[in-house]
Design a protein around this motif. Structure first.
Motif, PDB file in Angstrom:
ATOM      1  N   GLY A  16     -21.880 -50.829  -6.704  1.00  0.00           N
ATOM      2  CA  GLY A  16     -22.552 -49.572  -6.995  1.00  0.00           C
ATOM      3  C   GLY A  16     -22.739 -49.282  -8.469  1.00  0.00           C
ATOM      4  N   ALA A  17     -22.257 -50.172  -9.350  1.00  0.00           N
ATOM      5  CA  ALA A  17     -22.483 -49.980 -10.779  1.00  0.00           C
ATOM      6  C   ALA A  17     -23.985 -49.987 -11.050  1.00  0.00           C
ATOM      7  CB  ALA A  17     -21.802 -51.074 -11.582  1.00  0.00           C
ATOM      8  N   SER A  18     -24.417 -49.140 -11.984  1.00  0.00           N
ATOM      9  CA  SER A  18     -25.844 -49.020 -12.261  1.00  0.00           C
ATOM     10  C   SER A  18     -26.038 -48.491 -13.670  1.00  0.00           C
ATOM     11  CB  SER A  18     -26.522 -48.091 -11.247  1.00  0.00           C
ATOM     12  OG  SER A  18     -25.877 -46.824 -11.221  1.00  0.00           O
ATOM     13  N   ALA A  19     -27.280 -48.585 -14.163  1.00  0.00           N
ATOM     14  CA  ALA A  19     -27.572 -48.137 -15.524  1.00  0.00           C
ATOM     15  C   ALA A  19     -28.848 -47.306 -15.539  1.00  0.00           C
ATOM     16  CB  ALA A  19     -27.697 -49.328 -16.468  1.00  0.00           C
ATOM     17  N   PHE A  20     -28.964 -46.469 -16.567  1.00  0.00           N
ATOM     18  CA  PHE A  20     -30.086 -45.536 -16.688  1.00  0.00           C
ATOM     19  C   PHE A  20     -30.550 -45.477 -18.140  1.00  0.00           C
ATOM     20  CE2 PHE A  20     -27.045 -44.182 -13.501  1.00  0.00           C
ATOM     21  CZ  PHE A  20     -27.830 -43.996 -12.372  1.00  0.00           C
ATOM     22  N   GLY A  27     -34.795 -38.985 -30.143  1.00  0.00           N
ATOM     23  CA  GLY A  27     -35.811 -39.881 -29.616  1.00  0.00           C
ATOM     24  C   GLY A  27     -35.382 -41.305 -29.374  1.00  0.00           C
ATOM     25  N   VAL A  28     -34.159 -41.678 -29.720  1.00  0.00           N
ATOM     26  CA  VAL A  28     -33.670 -43.038 -29.503  1.00  0.00           C
ATOM     27  C   VAL A  28     -33.383 -43.257 -28.014  1.00  0.00           C
ATOM     28  CG1 VAL A  28     -31.794 -44.662 -30.000  1.00  0.00           C
ATOM     29  CG2 VAL A  28     -32.720 -43.213 -31.819  1.00  0.00           C
ATOM     30  N   ARG A  29     -33.860 -44.378 -27.483  1.00  0.00           N
ATOM     31  CA  ARG A  29     -33.611 -44.679 -26.078  1.00  0.00           C
ATOM     32  C   ARG A  29     -32.277 -45.414 -25.941  1.00  0.00           C
ATOM     33  NH1 ARG A  29     -37.252 -48.240 -21.826  1.00  0.00           N
ATOM     34  NH2 ARG A  29     -36.443 -49.939 -23.118  1.00  0.00           N
ATOM     35  N   LEU A  30     -31.405 -44.874 -25.089  1.00  0.00           N
ATOM     36  CA  LEU A  30     -30.063 -45.416 -24.869  1.00  0.00           C
ATOM     37  C   LEU A  30     -29.926 -45.918 -23.443  1.00  0.00           C
ATOM     38  CD1 LEU A  30     -28.128 -42.382 -26.383  1.00  0.00           C
ATOM     39  CD2 LEU A  30     -28.706 -44.499 -27.587  1.00  0.00           C
ATOM     40  N   ARG A  31     -29.088 -46.937 -23.282  1.00  0.00           N
ATOM     41  CA  ARG A  31     -28.730 -47.369 -21.927  1.00  0.00           C
ATOM     42  C   ARG A  31     -27.340 -46.841 -21.597  1.00  0.00           C
ATOM     43  NH1 ARG A  31     -27.416 -53.230 -19.273  1.00  0.00           N
ATOM     44  NH2 ARG A  31     -26.319 -53.468 -21.261  1.00  0.00           N
ATOM     45  N   VAL A  32     -27.268 -46.004 -20.577  1.00  0.00           N
ATOM     46  CA  VAL A  32     -26.006 -45.439 -20.103  1.00  0.00           C
ATOM     47  C   VAL A  32     -25.690 -46.067 -18.757  1.00  0.00           C
ATOM     48  CG1 VAL A  32     -24.817 -43.335 -19.388  1.00  0.00           C
ATOM     49  CG2 VAL A  32     -26.365 -43.278 -21.346  1.00  0.00           C
ATOM     50  N   ALA A  33     -24.422 -46.439 -18.540  1.00  0.00           N
ATOM     51  CA  ALA A  33     -24.051 -47.139 -17.316  1.00  0.00           C
ATOM     52  C   ALA A  33     -22.936 -46.417 -16.572  1.00  0.00           C
ATOM     53  CB  ALA A  33     -23.604 -48.572 -17.619  1.00  0.00           C
ATOM     54  N   LEU A  34     -23.151 -46.215 -15.281  1.00  0.00           N
ATOM     55  CA  LEU A  34     -22.067 -45.797 -14.394  1.00  0.00           C
ATOM     56  C   LEU A  34     -21.384 -47.076 -13.958  1.00  0.00           C
ATOM     57  CD1 LEU A  34     -20.621 -43.542 -12.845  1.00  0.00           C
ATOM     58  CD2 LEU A  34     -22.283 -43.863 -10.999  1.00  0.00           C
ATOM     59  N   LEU A  35     -20.353 -47.463 -14.694  1.00  0.00           N
ATOM     60  CA  LEU A  35     -19.691 -48.739 -14.444  1.00  0.00           C
ATOM     61  C   LEU A  35     -18.847 -48.711 -13.181  1.00  0.00           C
ATOM     62  CD1 LEU A  35     -18.544 -49.877 -18.004  1.00  0.00           C
ATOM     63  CD2 LEU A  35     -20.346 -50.858 -16.588  1.00  0.00           C
ATOM     64  N   ALA A  36     -18.274 -47.563 -12.882  1.00  0.00           N
ATOM     65  CA  ALA A  36     -17.460 -47.413 -11.671  1.00  0.00           C
ATOM     66  C   ALA A  36     -17.810 -46.091 -11.013  1.00  0.00           C
ATOM     67  CB  ALA A  36     -15.967 -47.477 -11.998  1.00  0.00           C
ATOM     68  N   LEU A  74     -17.876 -44.057 -16.953  1.00  0.00           N
ATOM     69  CA  LEU A  74     -19.212 -43.951 -17.531  1.00  0.00           C
ATOM     70  C   LEU A  74     -19.164 -44.489 -18.958  1.00  0.00           C
ATOM     71  CD1 LEU A  74     -22.072 -42.710 -16.838  1.00  0.00           C
ATOM     72  CD2 LEU A  74     -21.352 -40.739 -18.193  1.00  0.00           C
ATOM     73  N   SER A  75     -20.138 -45.330 -19.309  1.00  0.00           N
ATOM     74  CA  SER A  75     -20.171 -45.924 -20.645  1.00  0.00           C
ATOM     75  C   SER A  75     -21.605 -45.991 -21.133  1.00  0.00           C
ATOM     76  CB  SER A  75     -19.531 -47.321 -20.613  1.00  0.00           C
ATOM     77  OG  SER A  75     -19.373 -47.843 -21.921  1.00  0.00           O
ATOM     78  N   LEU A  76     -21.798 -46.556 -22.323  1.00  0.00           N
ATOM     79  CA  LEU A  76     -23.151 -46.673 -22.871  1.00  0.00           C
ATOM     80  C   LEU A  76     -23.201 -47.784 -23.899  1.00  0.00           C
ATOM     81  CD1 LEU A  76     -23.987 -43.939 -25.565  1.00  0.00           C
ATOM     82  CD2 LEU A  76     -21.651 -44.652 -24.993  1.00  0.00           C
ATOM     83  N   ASP A  77     -24.429 -48.258 -24.160  1.00  0.00           N
ATOM     84  CA  ASP A  77     -24.695 -49.105 -25.312  1.00  0.00           C
ATOM     85  C   ASP A  77     -25.027 -48.182 -26.476  1.00  0.00           C
ATOM     86  OD1 ASP A  77     -24.480 -51.365 -23.705  1.00  0.00           O
ATOM     87  OD2 ASP A  77     -26.650 -51.652 -23.511  1.00  0.00           O
TER      88      ASP A  77
END
Length: 313
Positions: A16-20, A27-36, A74-77
């Protein structure tokens, strides 16, 4: 929210891990991830702040450990790395205009937590550069009950005689038009793919080292080289400011390897000595990445962290 790529093939993350994709306030585009994804009886949500050069898939196993102990993750790049926007024409350069920009990224992370209705209370785990960013966020009232750090960047490991020289060079590079150039002694190639396992500065666990290498070989777009002169200048400026601030008023557990060679152990000791609700654990022989050390060390870290978080509810 728009879905972003998440490389399940390398992540070893919970089902079920996913990213958004999340757009920061500037205006910077970030990748955020629901790791668990939080378990049904979740004890809360862990915000996981990664280090310089890192990306969310690297913490799939950590998220698995946290989920097994009752926490979502929850994490992010950070901007400038992973799949988040990179500001320079050369994507191998780790660059940020000001360290305060990372706090804008955290705002985007917290908006995502709200949009996903992740369960409170919130807790923080922060590694390396994420430790410096996280300490600043705690001073800014990041809504967490407790924090755990591994090898936090509260100082950069340099010989005492070279520290003033490095700061002068970084300031000159930043102010004379060379701010986008690589900092001295760094290069475009990422350390994990260049260094041999023997005497590497990250982990004493060969299996984990090979796993990290495999991730970047499978997805080289995640790799990052050395920092820019401006990044280094901004890091020194931020660390000087953080040293002048009192310790945050919340429970804290900090782990550092006894053979740490990337961040400054004396700076960590000073910070933790002044942290009334803090405890420092030094692991003999361990390197920089406690969460990538052998299984016994990893298990001890996550057990102790879950106990800390449980007491803070």
């Amino acid at each position: 929210m728009e879905r972003a790529p998440f490389f399940h093939d390398i992540a070893d993350a919970p089902e079920g891990a996913s990213a958004f994709w999340v757009t920061a306030a500037d205006g910077v585009r970030l990748r955020v991830a629901l790791l668990a994804p939080p378990p049904a009886d979740a004890r809360g949500t862990v915000l996981l702040f990664t280090g310089r050069t890192e990306y969310v898939e690297k913490y799939g196993p950590a998220a698995t450990e946290l989920q097994a102990r009752g926490y979502g993750c929850l994490s992010l790049d950070w901007r400038g790395q992973g799949l988040s926007d990179r500001p320079l024409d050369d994507p191998a350069t780790g660059h940020v205009g000001r360290f305060s920009e990372y706090q804008i990224d955290i705002d985007g992370l917290m908006r995502t937590a709200e949009a996903l209705s992740l369960p409170a209370p919130f807790f923080l785990i922060a590694h390396s550069m994420g430790g410096g960013i996280g300490l600043r966020a705690l001073h800014g009232k990041l809504p967490v009950r407790a924090a755990a750090f591994t090898g936090p960047m509260w100082g950069i490991a340099l010989p005492a005689m070279l520290r003033p020289v490095a700061q002068i060079l970084a300031a000159l590079g930043h102010s004379t038009g060379f701010g986008h150039s690589f900092a001295p002694s760094t290069k475009p190639e990422t350390y994990v793919l260049e260094a041999p396992f023997e005497d590497n500065t990250l982990t004493t666990d060969r299996q984990m080292f090979d796993w990290m290498r495999g991730q970047l070989r499978a997805h080289p777009e995640l790799a990052l080289g050395g920092p820019s002169m401006t990044w280094l200048h901004e890091a020194f400026t931020e660390l000087r400011a953080l040293r002048e601030m009192p310790a945050p008023d919340l429970p804290c557990l900090t782990w550092v390897g006894g053979n740490e060679r990337i961040v400054d152990i004396p700076a960590i000791r000073r910070q933790m000595t002044a942290w009334p609700k803090g405890k420092l654990i030094e692991i003999p022989g361990a390197e920089h990445e406690v969460m990538m050390e052998p299984e016994a060390t990893r298990r001890a870290f996550f057990d102790a962290t879950a106990e800390l978080f449980g007491r803070a509810v």
